[in-house]
Design an enzyme around this catalytic site. Structure first.
Site, PDB file in Angstrom:
ATOM      1  N   ASP A  87       0.816  -1.223   0.000  1.00  8.01           N
ATOM      2  CA  ASP A  87       0.000   0.000   0.000  1.00  8.01           C
ATOM      3  C   ASP A  87       0.850   1.273   0.000  1.00  8.01           C
ATOM      4  O   ASP A  87       0.340   2.364  -0.243  1.00  8.01           O
ATOM      5  CB  ASP A  87      -0.935   0.013   1.220  1.00  8.01           C
ATOM      6  CG  ASP A  87      -2.004  -1.064   1.109  1.00  8.01           C
ATOM      7  OD1 ASP A  87      -2.283  -1.523  -0.016  1.00  8.01           O
ATOM      8  OD2 ASP A  87      -2.557  -1.465   2.151  1.00  8.01           O
ATOM      9  N   LYS A  94      -5.740  -2.542  -7.274  1.00 14.98           N
ATOM     10  CA  LYS A  94      -6.134  -1.844  -6.046  1.00 14.98           C
ATOM     11  C   LYS A  94      -7.266  -0.858  -6.353  1.00 14.98           C
ATOM     12  O   LYS A  94      -7.914  -0.974  -7.381  1.00 14.98           O
ATOM     13  CB  LYS A  94      -4.907  -1.155  -5.434  1.00 14.98           C
ATOM     14  CG  LYS A  94      -3.814  -2.143  -5.015  1.00 14.98           C
ATOM     15  CD  LYS A  94      -4.256  -3.009  -3.848  1.00 14.98           C
ATOM     16  CE  LYS A  94      -3.226  -4.041  -3.474  1.00 14.98           C
ATOM     17  NZ  LYS A  94      -3.696  -4.963  -2.458  1.00 14.98           N
TER      18      LYS A  94
HETATM   19  C1  S3P Z   1      -5.187  -5.666   3.312  1.00 15.16           C
HETATM   20  C2  S3P Z   1      -4.349  -6.376   2.518  1.00 15.16           C
HETATM   21  C3  S3P Z   1      -3.715  -5.819   1.323  1.00 15.16           C
HETATM   22  C4  S3P Z   1      -3.793  -4.300   1.270  1.00 15.16           C
HETATM   23  C5  S3P Z   1      -5.131  -3.775   1.692  1.00 15.16           C
HETATM   24  C6  S3P Z   1      -5.496  -4.264   3.078  1.00 15.16           C
HETATM   25  C7  S3P Z   1      -5.777  -6.349   4.480  1.00 15.16           C
HETATM   26  O1  S3P Z   1      -4.363  -6.362   0.207  1.00 15.16           O
HETATM   27  O2  S3P Z   1      -3.489  -3.838  -0.018  1.00 15.16           O
HETATM   28  O3  S3P Z   1      -5.119  -2.353   1.694  1.00 15.16           O
HETATM   29  O4  S3P Z   1      -6.256  -5.662   5.389  1.00 15.16           O
HETATM   30  O5  S3P Z   1      -5.757  -7.581   4.496  1.00 15.16           O
HETATM   31  P1  S3P Z   1      -3.846  -7.770  -0.405  1.00 15.16           P
HETATM   32  O6  S3P Z   1      -3.459  -8.583   0.759  1.00 15.16           O
HETATM   33  O7  S3P Z   1      -4.951  -8.363  -1.154  1.00 15.16           O
HETATM   34  O8  S3P Z   1      -2.671  -7.380  -1.245  1.00 15.16           O
END
Ligand code: S3P
Length: 426
Positions: free
Chosen positions: A311, A338
């Protein structure tokens, strides 16, 4: 619509407290809703995403009351009830993906929908493993809305093709309601807040390297103190490094090692960053960070680094424009999935400010150090992290910039401008 003009400042000085972690806040309300009894959540995120999750569990029959400025009590029978309406996940991928796992094994049907951005994001990554567990889900060709038919589930071993905490957590949460053992194996370790919080709440879980297994468990209610969000701190870390004559202390930052990729990158780039103190809160490491204006050099970011800073990549791209030499980000193709296609949107946005950044299929290459000229209007494409990255960029641009629809910042960090105002020296 709130457009915001941002212009160059002299420096940053002082201390700020970082608000609540979005990932942990989501999980705190979800898991408390599944635990029989009364849980208390302190320092819950005021971001719109976490409030989407909270509203959804109220609609699933859980009593949630505000008991302090950022504190809530969650009173649950340990069971969810069928909602009388479709469930709105807003802009939040975490809400939709984790709740799919929770809802797939219930005794009732549910419908999850989201806003324009969320309706374009891939949901097959959770639908297929859930189907392997016996779930029945109808979707719009792998995208929201998702109609989830409550079914009896069985445990599986899922070798995830991607390191995604949302996919992992979805399957583990379905595993809470499935017969037998559910195991998720990831290519690299993604953030482990689900594992830590489930263990803190008595979940029957075991972790072995990149493999996590879960059995049916009765979660126990707890007091959960949510740490500050390192993904929110990232804007202050970068600003403190690239704005002249700056020195700031960022307090109460979650320092879970599955999230601290940005700190390692800053160190690799030669940045002055220091962890001042550390302690453990509700199973998570928390500490204060000091950063100072630094001479930076480019670096390579790839492979297992990526999930630890996924992120933060838009603001790391900005950081790299102020580092001497080349910064190469690769293996980050998931950034295209995203809130916006962040590889494309950040490349175009930073180019328009005067940066030397080249788009690649799985990342970008940035050559620095470049003066950012600014003097342009920027779109944020419904993406809070672009809004915040452009704000920091505006603080070093030669000419004022205009960020369109800056209100998207409210998705994760409504206090963003207020926090900056405390440390800006004009
Ligand atoms: C998150 C996991 C991430 C991240 C998102 C929040 C979470 O996504 O990008 O903002 O809280 O599990 P991914 O694990 O799918 O990459």
């Amino acid at each position: 619509m709130v457009d915001l003009r941002v212009s160059k400042i002299k420096s940053l000085k002082g201390e700020i407290e970082i608000p609540s972690d979005k990932s942990i806040s989501h999980r705190s309300v979800m898991f408390s809703a599944l635990a029989k009894g009364k849980s208390v959540i302190n320092n819950f995120s005021d971001g719109a995403d976490c409030h989407s999750t909270m509203k959804l569990f109220k609609q699933l029959g859980v009593e949630i009351n505000k008991i302090g400025e950022k504190s809530y009590e969650v009173i649950s029978e340990g069971k969810l009830k069928k909602a009388v309406c479709d469930l709105d996940c807003g802009n939040s991928g975490t809400t939709m993906r984790l709740c799919s796992g929770i809802l797939a094994g219930q005794t009732f049907n549910s419908v999850l929908f989201g806003d324009e951005s969320l309706s374009k994001r891939p949901m097959k990554r959770v639908i297929s493993p859930l189907e392997q567990m016996g779930a029945k889900i109808e979707s719009n060709d792998g995208k929201a809305p998702l109609k989830i038919f409550g079914e009896k589930l069985s445990g599986i071993t899922y070798n995830s093709p991607i390191a995604s905490a949302q996919v992992k957590s979805c399957i583990l949460l379905a595993g809470l309601f499935a017969d037998g053992i559910t195991t998720v194996v990831e290519p690299y370790k993604s953030r482990n807040h689900t594992e830590l919080l489930l263990c803190y709440m008595n979940g029957n879980l075991s972790v072995n390297g990149n493999s996590v297994s879960i059995k049916k468990s009765d979660l126990e209610p707890r007091v959960i103190d949510v740490a500050g969000d390192i993904s929110s701190a990232a804007y202050f870390i970068v600003a403190g490094l690239i704005i002249s004559n700056s020195e700031i202390i960022i307090k109460n930052v979650g320092l879970n090692p599955t999230r601290t990729g940005i700190i390692d990158v800053v160190k690799k780039m030669g940045g002055c960053i220091e962890i001042l103190s550390q302690n453990t809160v509700s199973g998570e490491v928390v500490g204060d960070i000091r950063v100072k204006t630094s001479e930076l050099k480019g670096c390579k970011i790839s492979g297992e680094d990526i999930p630890r800073l996924i992120d933060e990549l838009p603001v790391i791209a900005l950081l790299a424009t102020q580092a001497e030499g080349e910064t190469i980000v690769s293996d980050a193709q998931d950034l295209r999935k995203k809130e916006s296609d962040r590889i494309s949107t950040i490349t175009k946005g930073l180019q328009s400010l005067g940066a030397d950044i080249e788009e690649k299929t799985d990342g970008f290459v940035i050559r620095g150090k470049t003066k950012l000229s600014g003097g342009v209007e920027l779109d944020v494409f419904h993406d809070h992290r672009l809004a915040m990255t452009y704000y920091v960029a505006g603080l070093i641009c030669e000419k004022e910039i205009l960020i369109k629809d800056f209100q998207w910042v409210n998705i994760s960090f409504p206090e963003f401008e207020e926090c900056f105002d405390k440390i800006i020296v004009e």
